[in-house]
Design a protein around this motif. Structure first.
Motif, mmCIF file in Angstrom:
data_model
loop_
_atom_site.group_PDB
_atom_site.id
_atom_site.type_symbol
_atom_site.label_atom_id
_atom_site.label_comp_id
_atom_site.label_asym_id
_atom_site.label_seq_id
_atom_site.Cartn_x
_atom_site.Cartn_y
_atom_site.Cartn_z
ATOM 1 N N ILE A 109 0.869 -1.179 0.000
ATOM 2 C CA ILE A 109 0.000 0.000 0.000
ATOM 3 C C ILE A 109 0.903 1.226 0.000
ATOM 4 C CG2 ILE A 109 -1.679 1.313 1.364
ATOM 5 C CD1 ILE A 109 -2.652 -1.423 2.452
ATOM 6 N N CYS A 110 0.591 2.218 -0.809
ATOM 7 C CA CYS A 110 1.465 3.390 -0.941
ATOM 8 C C CYS A 110 1.724 4.065 0.399
ATOM 9 C CB CYS A 110 0.908 4.381 -1.964
ATOM 10 S SG CYS A 110 -0.648 5.177 -1.532
ATOM 11 N N PHE A 111 0.743 4.117 1.281
ATOM 12 C CA PHE A 111 0.927 4.741 2.594
ATOM 13 C C PHE A 111 1.950 3.973 3.427
ATOM 14 C CE2 PHE A 111 -3.682 5.564 1.645
ATOM 15 C CZ PHE A 111 -3.525 6.893 1.288
ATOM 16 N N GLU A 112 1.882 2.653 3.367
ATOM 17 C CA GLU A 112 2.823 1.823 4.123
ATOM 18 C C GLU A 112 4.226 1.904 3.524
ATOM 19 O OE1 GLU A 112 2.274 0.666 6.976
ATOM 20 O OE2 GLU A 112 0.098 0.786 7.004
ATOM 21 N N ARG A 113 4.305 1.916 2.220
ATOM 22 C CA ARG A 113 5.626 2.008 1.574
ATOM 23 C C ARG A 113 6.325 3.302 1.971
ATOM 24 N NH1 ARG A 113 5.180 1.318 -4.449
ATOM 25 N NH2 ARG A 113 7.427 1.241 -4.278
ATOM 26 N N GLU A 114 5.597 4.417 1.951
ATOM 27 C CA GLU A 114 6.205 5.680 2.373
ATOM 28 C C GLU A 114 6.639 5.610 3.830
ATOM 29 O OE1 GLU A 114 5.448 10.452 2.940
ATOM 30 O OE2 GLU A 114 3.703 9.160 2.631
ATOM 31 N N ALA A 115 5.763 5.119 4.694
ATOM 32 C CA ALA A 115 6.074 5.064 6.125
ATOM 33 C C ALA A 115 7.262 4.143 6.408
ATOM 34 C CB ALA A 115 4.842 4.626 6.914
ATOM 35 N N TYR A 116 7.283 2.961 5.809
ATOM 36 C CA TYR A 116 8.404 2.039 6.030
ATOM 37 C C TYR A 116 9.714 2.581 5.451
ATOM 38 C CZ TYR A 116 5.693 -1.812 7.984
ATOM 39 O OH TYR A 116 4.920 -2.598 8.800
ATOM 40 N N ASP A 117 9.654 3.218 4.300
ATOM 41 C CA ASP A 117 10.871 3.748 3.674
ATOM 42 C C ASP A 117 11.508 4.870 4.487
ATOM 43 O OD1 ASP A 117 10.773 1.985 1.588
ATOM 44 O OD2 ASP A 117 10.307 3.482 0.050
ATOM 45 N N ASN A 118 10.729 5.541 5.309
ATOM 46 C CA ASN A 118 11.230 6.728 5.992
ATOM 47 C C ASN A 118 11.162 6.664 7.512
ATOM 48 O OD1 ASN A 118 11.755 8.542 3.585
ATOM 49 N ND2 ASN A 118 9.667 7.834 3.207
ATOM 50 N N ASP A 119 10.804 5.522 8.068
ATOM 51 C CA ASP A 119 10.625 5.472 9.525
ATOM 52 C C ASP A 119 11.922 5.493 10.327
ATOM 53 O OD1 ASP A 119 11.417 2.818 9.181
ATOM 54 O OD2 ASP A 119 9.459 1.982 9.726
ATOM 55 N N THR A 120 13.064 5.354 9.666
ATOM 56 C CA THR A 120 14.336 5.446 10.385
ATOM 57 C C THR A 120 14.893 6.874 10.384
ATOM 58 O OG1 THR A 120 15.559 4.824 8.393
ATOM 59 C CG2 THR A 120 14.963 3.042 9.925
ATOM 60 N N ASP A 121 14.204 7.784 9.731
ATOM 61 C CA ASP A 121 14.638 9.186 9.667
ATOM 62 C C ASP A 121 13.716 10.036 10.546
ATOM 63 O OD1 ASP A 121 15.400 11.763 9.077
ATOM 64 O OD2 ASP A 121 15.004 11.616 6.921
ATOM 65 N N PRO A 122 14.165 10.376 11.757
ATOM 66 C CA PRO A 122 13.304 11.150 12.657
ATOM 67 C C PRO A 122 13.003 12.561 12.151
ATOM 68 C CG PRO A 122 15.485 10.895 13.607
ATOM 69 C CD PRO A 122 15.455 10.065 12.361
ATOM 70 N N LEU A 123 13.741 13.036 11.162
ATOM 71 C CA LEU A 123 13.526 14.376 10.602
ATOM 72 C C LEU A 123 12.689 14.352 9.321
ATOM 73 C CD1 LEU A 123 17.128 15.781 11.136
ATOM 74 C CD2 LEU A 123 15.123 16.024 12.617
#
Length: 108
Positions: A80-94
């Motif tokens: 799901i596009c929402f999950e892909r964005e969230a997983y791709d960026n969840d290690t970047d707190p900024l």
């Protein structure tokens, strides 16, 4: 972000779920790390952009279409596009500080 620990939400196999900007976590989880909180914060931003109800309608429709395509519920969820964005960026707190509006579109 408000976090509520529950015996029922999310379903077993998942650590957290964001419902209307409130994060529910399994009671047996010791605490949510920064990665999970960032992931759920991305979802909150997506919800705001789509006026909440639009987020849930899109989320469910895309999950169904991807389930049909991949014939696997978990693979459908992860794509799901929402999950892909969230997983791709969840290690970047900024990430949310520099994220463009509707950034999930590029994950379609």
């Amino acid at each position: 972000m408000k976090v509520i620990y529950s015996n029922f939400l999310p379903v077993k196999g998942f650590r957290a779920i964001n419902l209307f900007g409130v994060v529910f976590a399994r009671k047996e989880e010791p605490g949510l790390d920064e990665c999970i909180l960032t992931h759920e914060s991305v979802h909150t931003r997506q919800m705001v952009e789509l006026l909440v109800i639009g987020f849930y309608i899109w989320y469910v429709m895309e999950w169904i279409l991807r389930w049909i395509r991949y014939k696997d519920r978990y693979t459908a969820y992860r794509n799901i596009c929402f999950e892909r964005e969230a997983y791709d960026n969840d290690t970047d707190p900024l990430y949310l500080k520099q994220r463009r509006r509707y950034a999930f579109i590029k994950y379609l």
